[in-house]
Write an enzyme that holds these catalytic residues in place. Structure first.
Site, PDB file in Angstrom:
ATOM      1  N   ASP A   1      -5.089  14.010  25.663  1.00  0.00           N
ATOM      2  CA  ASP A   1      -4.390  15.147  25.062  1.00  0.00           C
ATOM      3  C   ASP A   1      -5.228  15.580  23.869  1.00  0.00           C
ATOM      4  OD1 ASP A   1      -2.796  16.918  23.726  1.00  0.00           O
ATOM      5  OD2 ASP A   1      -1.095  15.561  23.454  1.00  0.00           O
TER       6      ASP A   1
ATOM      7  N   ASP B   1       7.345  23.156  24.546  1.00  0.00           N
ATOM      8  CA  ASP B   1       6.239  22.411  23.946  1.00  0.00           C
ATOM      9  C   ASP B   1       5.672  23.172  22.746  1.00  0.00           C
ATOM     10  OD1 ASP B   1       3.899  21.121  23.283  1.00  0.00           O
ATOM     11  OD2 ASP B   1       3.017  21.186  25.286  1.00  0.00           O
TER      12      ASP B   1
ATOM     13  N   GLU C   1      -0.434  21.214  29.539  1.00  0.00           N
ATOM     14  CA  GLU C   1       0.318  20.238  28.739  1.00  0.00           C
ATOM     15  C   GLU C   1       1.783  20.105  29.159  1.00  0.00           C
ATOM     16  OE1 GLU C   1      -0.747  21.562  24.841  1.00  0.00           O
ATOM     17  OE2 GLU C   1      -2.797  20.832  25.092  1.00  0.00           O
TER      18      GLU C   1
ATOM     19  N   LYS D   1      -8.952  23.480  17.637  1.00  0.00           N
ATOM     20  CA  LYS D   1      -8.446  23.978  18.911  1.00  0.00           C
ATOM     21  C   LYS D   1      -8.070  25.458  18.824  1.00  0.00           C
ATOM     22  CE  LYS D   1      -4.978  22.573  22.369  1.00  0.00           C
ATOM     23  NZ  LYS D   1      -3.969  21.537  22.625  1.00  0.00           N
TER      24      LYS D   1
END
Lengths: 175, 631
Positions: free
Chosen positions: B25, B211, B189, B87
């Site tokens: 992850d 999420d 994800e 990210k």
């Protein structure tokens, strides 16, 4: 693409009819994906990966076509050599065209008034209308095999689908 | 299933050999690595017992690269060279970064057209792309996994936000390859979280995965049934996350400071980083407390001492919570489901610990969200389960993930309008073709502009690639037939090809949108990282080529033995001849020749592979025992 399974109904082992067993379609779709999905061939040879990609892609395309009533009807007509959405295929009864204009007006008015509730209501109304047309198509395709009449109803269904997707887009834009 | 085993050449030699595969992850704030050990998915810890690796990379003055907690500790002291939340910049250009003024980095954008889409950050170690910085995080996790598992990894599943576009996915894959990882799959994800949750709870029905990570928000709606995880729809915001809540607190604190210090001098980069860190701590504290005190001294000597109550926090961030509900409603509409149809709502991502988020989700779905799996770990745990399956460790193949493309893909047509070719939420893999025609008489070339997004105007969508199809025979306007095919693979990555087909004159082009790093650049960077002698490199290439050759030979031989009767004897002999040829060439020392012979054998077996695939599908449908196919 290999020749064995290019026919959508045959791919899912279903009889070529408008009235299909959607549960069986789903079950068989998952079985086919389970056997052909690229996840099953991560460390396979390049040729096997290619075959997997092709079959998984085909079954996705076929599943999409068959699960939706309008595209299923359109596909059944294609199998009879009829293009339901051809430019030459424009005839629709006047009352349906009037009705369609009315829906369009309601859509535009609700959009201008930013009225999501009315859009929602119109959407549900059209879905009921679709169900009636789908019932007609079962008789026309499966019993009467009257493809001329089926073409007209299919065109109506495609029109309604288009209005429905425009409604959804309008709701999304307002939300 | 027998057919899978055929494709696993290593299996016959050592059938019970467990292949080391991990799920990673790669998060905005923290990153994790997990693996399946003794049938249990487990997060791997570092020497200090930490499972979470802060996604922070520092280029230190001594030339070393520091990653994780140690780098995080230096972020206020050395903000320019300590990169956090990288990210957010993956697959992005400078103009995509909205709040540049509040980010301490020195962004640089290459002026050349092709690379202008991707930004770089100036550090004391030189210009660094987000791909390179992310690769540093991945390298640390790779090392951690290899130490912990005691061997080399065969591959990794890397998770990406479901709402990542093509550029962001490609950048993530590049980063993994740069870190020396074999990417088994990019996995969304929320889908990974659903796997961890669904398998744990043996769930069936429709589930929502909400999420909210450090920098991205995803919502996916899945249908779970007998081990098949089918994504019905996905939506989100790839620039909304826990960081934005920190940022709201940061702005609130600055306002407070300005109230008492009228002449607040401009903040240094260190001050900004310090205040953001304090803001994050306050946010976390407020999960279980009614108020948080924020105390620190700025570089100009001003003492900051303010108290933020939970109510105030809700007030200044409620709009962010509301912002997550619009994508949620869209996903529900696309899935064609009502709130009553939902069996469970799973909360993922550290940011979902905030009570007002849980309340908002509970209000909307009229049920208490599920939080029994650690929201920080659930994605990595799910990715590890999928990696285990993809590596071929699981003998029964009950688990199948059917994911979708999050955003529509289309082409620019006259007037700057978008014609959608693949609609969002189409199940992957998918290929769609559409015909286009020329605008002017005698037009011999066509500019094809590929875009991603839902809006009607090209200018409102994300530009992915632009290429020119030449060699169209001159014809009247509207006479040419240009067939453009979009293909999205199981990683969610796009390739586009175009062909003029009315005249049979070949005008064909195939592109993969490229962002920043080319294939060669990655290869060179990888080569540079093995600082070995030329002879070693050659030896390694030869060894790799031979391994590949051995794998395909055993795979094809086994397939012929099992299913040879699917094709004619002549076809079988043609394949056998290629196998023999490859065997001979593999005995010699020419890596290039071996690779060419492998390609030739692959090509020779394409029709056979397709026939086997069809046979396998027929068997799957008829439900007949497939023992006859067993090797």
């Amino acid at each position: 693409m290999s020749s064995v399974h290019t026919e959508y109904f045959q791919l899912f082992a279903l009889p070529e009819k408008f009235d299909i067993d959607t549960k069986l379609l789903e079950t068989n779709f998952r079985k086919i994906q389970s056997a052909s999905h690229p996840d099953r061939f991560v460390s396979a040879t390049a040729a096997e990966k290619l075959a997997s990609m092709q079959l998984a892609t085909l079954s996705n395309e076929a599943f999409d076509t068959l699960k939706n009533a309008a595209s299923r009807a359109k596909y059944l007509l294609e199998r009879q050599g009829i293009n339901a959405v051809a430019d030459t295929n424009t005839a629709l009864p006047l009352d349906f065209l009037m009705q369609q204009m009315e829906w369009r007006e309601q859509l535009e008015d609700a959009k201008a008034a930013k009225d999501i509730e009315t859009l929602d209501k119109l959407y549900r109304e059209l879905r009921v209308e679709s169900k009636t047309l789908e019932a007609e198509l079962i008789t026309l395709f499966d019993d009467d095999k009257d493809y001329t009449a089926a073409t007209e109803v299919t065109r109506k269904l495609i029109f309604i689908d288009k209005v429905c997707s425009d409604i959804q887009q309008a709701i999304e834009y307002l939300d | 299933m027998a057919l899978l085993q055929i494709s696993e050449p290593g299996m016959s030699a050592a059938p019970h050999q467990h292949k080391l595969a991990v799920g990673i992850d790669l998060g905005t704030t923290n990153s994790l690595v997990a693996t399946v050990r003794s049938a249990m998915s487990t997060v791997l810890q570092d020497n200090h017992g930490h499972a979470l690796l802060p996604s922070v990379v520092r280029y230190a003055p001594d030339g070393s690269i520091v990653v994780g907690h140690e780098a995080q500790a230096q972020q206020s002291a050395d903000p320019i060279n300590t990169i956090v939340s990288v990210k957010r910049f993956m697959g992005r250009g400078i103009n995509d970064i909205a709040d540049r003024a509040h980010i301490p980095y020195k962004f640089v954008s290459n002026s050349e057209a092709q690379t202008a889409k991707t930004l770089q950050i100036e550090t004391r170690a030189g210009l660094k792309s987000p791909v390179e910085i992310s690769a540093e995080v991945l390298k640390v996790l790779k090392t951690r996994a290899e130490k912990s598992l005691g061997g080399e990894l065969v591959g990794a599943v890397i998770t990406v936000p479901a709402y990542f576009d093509d550029a962001q996915r490609q950048a993530t894959k590049d980063a993994a390859r740069l870190a020396g990882l074999n990417v088994l799959r990019l996995l969304n994800e929320p889908t990974a979280a659903a796997v961890a949750y669904g398998l744990d709870n043996a769930s069936e029905g429709n589930f929502v995965i909400y999420d909210l990570g450090g920098g991205t928000f995803d919502v996916s709606i899945l249908h779970l049934s007998k081990g098949v995880f089918e994504v019905l729809s996905t939506n989100g915001d790839s620039a909304l996350g826990g960081d934005d809540f920190d940022h709201r607190i940061y702005c609130w604190v600055l306002d407070k400071v300005r109230e008492s210090n009228k002449q607040l001098t401009p903040l240094t980069e260190g001050d900004t980083r310090l205040l953001l860190t304090k803001a994050r701590q306050a946010k976390e504290w407020l999960t279980d407390n009614f108020e948080a005190q924020i105390v620190c001294r700025l570089s100009n000597g001003i003492l900051v001492d303010v108290t933020l109550t939970a109510d105030q926090f809700v007030e200044i961030t409620q709009h962010l919570v509301t912002k997550t509900l619009a994508p949620t409603r869209k996903a529900m509409r696309d899935a064609n489901l009502d709130v009553e149809d939902i069996q469970g709502v799973v909360m993922v991502g550290g940011a979902t610990r905030m009570p007002h988020i849980r309340h908002a989700v509970e209000d909307y779905f009229r049920q208490e969200p599920l939080t029994n799996l650690d929201p920080d770990k659930v994605v990595a745990l799910g990715a590890a389960i999928q990696a285990n399956v993809l590596a071929g460790n699981k003998s029964d193949d009950d688990l199948l993930l059917l994911d979708v493309t999050p955003l529509s893909l289309g082409l620019e047509t006259m007037g700057g309008l978008v014609e959608k070719v693949i609609h969002r939420n189409s199940t992957l893999p998918i290929a769609r073709a559409q015909e286009f025609t020329t605008y002017k008489d005698g037009q011999t070339a066509m500019s094809i502009h590929v875009v991603q997004g839902e809006r009607e105007l090209v200018s409102d969508c994300r530009s992915l690639a632009q290429f020119v199809l030449r060699g169209i025979p001159p014809m009247a306007a509207g006479a040419a037939r240009i067939r453009v095919t979009f293909t999205v693979d199981a990683d969610g990555l796009l390739s586009v090809s175009a062909r003029e087909q009315s005249t049979g004159v070949e005008a064909h082009i195939e592109v993969k949108p490229s962002y920043g790093l080319t294939e060669d650049e990655i290869t060179n960077m990888l080569k540079a990282s093995f600082s070995s002698a030329e002879a070693d490199k050659k030896a390694r290439m030869l060894a790799e080529a031979r391994v590949n050759a051995g794998a395909i030979i055993s795979s094809v031989t086994a397939a012929l033995a099992a299913d040879g009767d699917l094709i004619s004897e002549a076809e079988q002999n043609a394949i056998k001849a290629e196998v023999d040829r490859l065997q001979t060439i593999a005995a010699a020392d020419d890596a290039t020749a071996i690779n060419q012979a492998v390609d030739a054998l692959n090509h020779a077996t394409e029709a056979f592979a397709a026939a086997r695939m069809n046979a396998s599908v027929s068997h799957a449908l008829s439900g007949k025992a497939i023992n006859s196919l067993e090797m």
